[in-house]
Scaffold this active site. Structure first.
Site, short mmCIF file in Angstrom:
data_model
loop_
_atom_site.label_atom_id
_atom_site.label_comp_id
_atom_site.label_asym_id
_atom_site.label_seq_id
_atom_site.Cartn_x
_atom_site.Cartn_y
_atom_site.Cartn_z
N ARG A 1 0.82 -1.23 0.00
CA ARG A 1 0.00 0.00 0.00
C ARG A 1 0.85 1.27 0.00
O ARG A 1 0.45 2.28 0.57
CB ARG A 1 -0.95 0.04 1.21
CG ARG A 1 -2.01 -1.03 1.20
CD ARG A 1 -3.20 -0.58 0.36
NE ARG A 1 -4.16 -1.67 0.21
CZ ARG A 1 -5.23 -1.81 0.95
NH1 ARG A 1 -5.51 -0.92 1.86
NH2 ARG A 1 -6.04 -2.82 0.76
N ARG B 1 -6.85 11.37 -7.15
CA ARG B 1 -8.02 10.51 -6.98
C ARG B 1 -9.31 11.31 -6.74
O ARG B 1 -10.39 10.70 -6.74
CB ARG B 1 -7.80 9.57 -5.79
CG ARG B 1 -7.07 8.26 -6.08
CD ARG B 1 -7.92 7.26 -6.86
NE ARG B 1 -9.32 7.23 -6.42
CZ ARG B 1 -9.75 6.59 -5.34
NH1 ARG B 1 -8.93 5.88 -4.62
NH2 ARG B 1 -11.02 6.63 -5.00
N TYR C 1 -14.68 -12.25 0.69
CA TYR C 1 -15.48 -11.08 0.30
C TYR C 1 -16.76 -11.49 -0.43
O TYR C 1 -17.84 -10.96 -0.18
CB TYR C 1 -14.66 -10.12 -0.57
CG TYR C 1 -13.65 -9.33 0.23
CD1 TYR C 1 -14.06 -8.29 1.08
CD2 TYR C 1 -12.29 -9.61 0.16
CE1 TYR C 1 -13.14 -7.57 1.82
CE2 TYR C 1 -11.36 -8.89 0.90
CZ TYR C 1 -11.79 -7.87 1.73
OH TYR C 1 -10.89 -7.16 2.47
#
Ligand code: CP3
Length: 358
Positions: free
Chosen positions: A41, A54, A165
């Site tokens: 990350r 973003r 998920y």
């Protein structure tokens, strides 16, 4: 142009410059000029330049714009001088490409519109082809051209973590529904993980074909399982992915969180490098993994919030512990936390390079 065994094209028949990088050398267990360092990350909310580009663009949409992906991937390389870039994407990108309706919700993570709970739901998870993820192929090509001798790491989520998920519908603490399927409907479980293994394998092959220098398979949540259950219900599917890349010509890194008891099994799944979280000292991890495998890790990302002398002490300890391995790639024990001061990350890179330089 020539094509290597991995399908990657290079401007000449020579070995690519990245093969000589400290990162690839360490992953191969060979000598390197210094201990290479990158951060899981490293591209993301800790960087103001990331937040800026973003703005107003949803996460999944960002992953589908090759120029934006390239820019975000390069940001931490420019800022921190890390030894490798990691491709900016998300583990659910191939799942969305396979037909699953999902969203990545800021502060929460992936949320699945209709979770997978029954055999009929499997039809919503088609195999993927290169065309389904053409934007990934394009972004990797842009990046490898730009990065030159700096390696680019491709990645994917492992079948168990993806399944968690899909079955839960989103992030979970207990994985109760996931385990209910695993224990209660093993045929359905195996069919689901087999489909996910095929999707993951294709997703990684696309990245390798476009030129990534290594891949990391994230089984982030595998630490929720006992070793026996991991071996029975998960390892065969992860092995299908990693084993399927055995002759792809790039190092395969395998990582999960809370996997102190699974490190040996995760290595057996077909990893060249085993990623270790901060709970297990690297020298101890090595006795579990067995001889011959390089390791990656393992600074607790929360330590980056401590005063610098404390950070320095931990970095030096980890470098010491890593010396027992045939190769050590310095990293955090999990991803950079969003509030991390990016200047501390830059200092860690400098320190790792200075202390380990030989
Ligand atoms: O720099 C890098 O490491 C590359 C980018 C990357 C992202 N996701 C970008 C991202 C990588 C390697 C991932 C993998 C990923 N995604 C994993 C495995 C790694 C791990 O952390 O264990 C997992 C479990 C996911 C699922 C996921 N996606 C989560 C848990 C989250 C965080 C939710 C949040 O907002 O806190 C995401 C979203 C996500 N993926 C972000 C980024 C930069 C944040 C989105 C944003 O910036 O708005």
């Amino acid at each position: 142009m020539t094509t290597t065994a991995s399908g990657a094209t290079h401007a000449s028949s020579q070995v690519p410059a990245t093969a000589d990088s400290a990162f690839v050398r360490a992953c191969r267990g060979g000598p390197a000029s210094h201990t290479p360092v990158w951060f899981m990350r490293q591209a993301g909310r800790s960087l103001p330049e990331y937040r800026k580009v973003r703005t107003g663009i949803p996460m999944l949409e960002s992953c589908r714009r090759p120029e934006l992906v390239a820019e975000i991937t390069l940001q931490p390389v420019r800022r921190h001088g890390v030894d490798a870039a990691i491709f900016f994407s998300d583990i659910v990108v191939p799942i969305a490409a396979a037909g699953i309706d999902l969203e990545i919700v800021a502060g929460t993570g992936p949320v699945i519109a209709e979770p997978i709970r029954a055999a009929a739901d499997l039809d919503r998870l088609r195999p993927i082809t290169r065309d389904d993820v053409a934007f990934v192929d394009q972004a990797v090509r842009l990046l490898t051209a730009e990065l030159g001798a700096t390696p680019l790491i491709g990645f994917a989520g492992a079948p168990f973590t993806l399944a968690s998920y899909l079955v839960e519908g989103g992030p979970s603490r207990t994985y109760a529904r996931t385990k209910a399927m695993m224990y209660g409907a093993p045929d359905l479980w195996n069919a689901l993980l087999d489909r996910l293994a095929d999707i993951t394998l294709e997703f990684l092959r696309v990245q390798i074909g476009a030129g990534v220098s290594a891949v990391q398979l994230f089984d982030s949540w595998a630490g929720a399982l006992s070793e026996a259950d991991y071996r029975r219900y998960v390892l065969p599917h992860s092995r299908k992915v990693l084993g399927g890349l055995a002759d792809a010509g790039v190092p395969r890194i395998h990582f999960g969180v809370g996997t102190a008891l699974l490190l040996g099994a995760m290595g057996e799944a077909g990893a060249d490098v085993v990623g270790v979280d901060w709970r297990t000292p690297l020298d101890q991890a090595l006795t579990q993994i067995g001889p011959g495998k390089p390791v990656q890790g393992n600074l607790d990302p929360a330590v980056l919030f401590a005063p610098w002398p404390v950070v320095e002490q931990h970095v030096r300890r980890i470098l010491d512990e890593g010396r027992a391995a045939p190769g050590h790639v310095f990293n955090l024990g999990h991803g950079v936390l969003p509030d991390t001061d990016p200047d501390v990350l830059t200092r860690v890179v400098e320190l790792v390079h200075t202390v380990s330089g030989r």
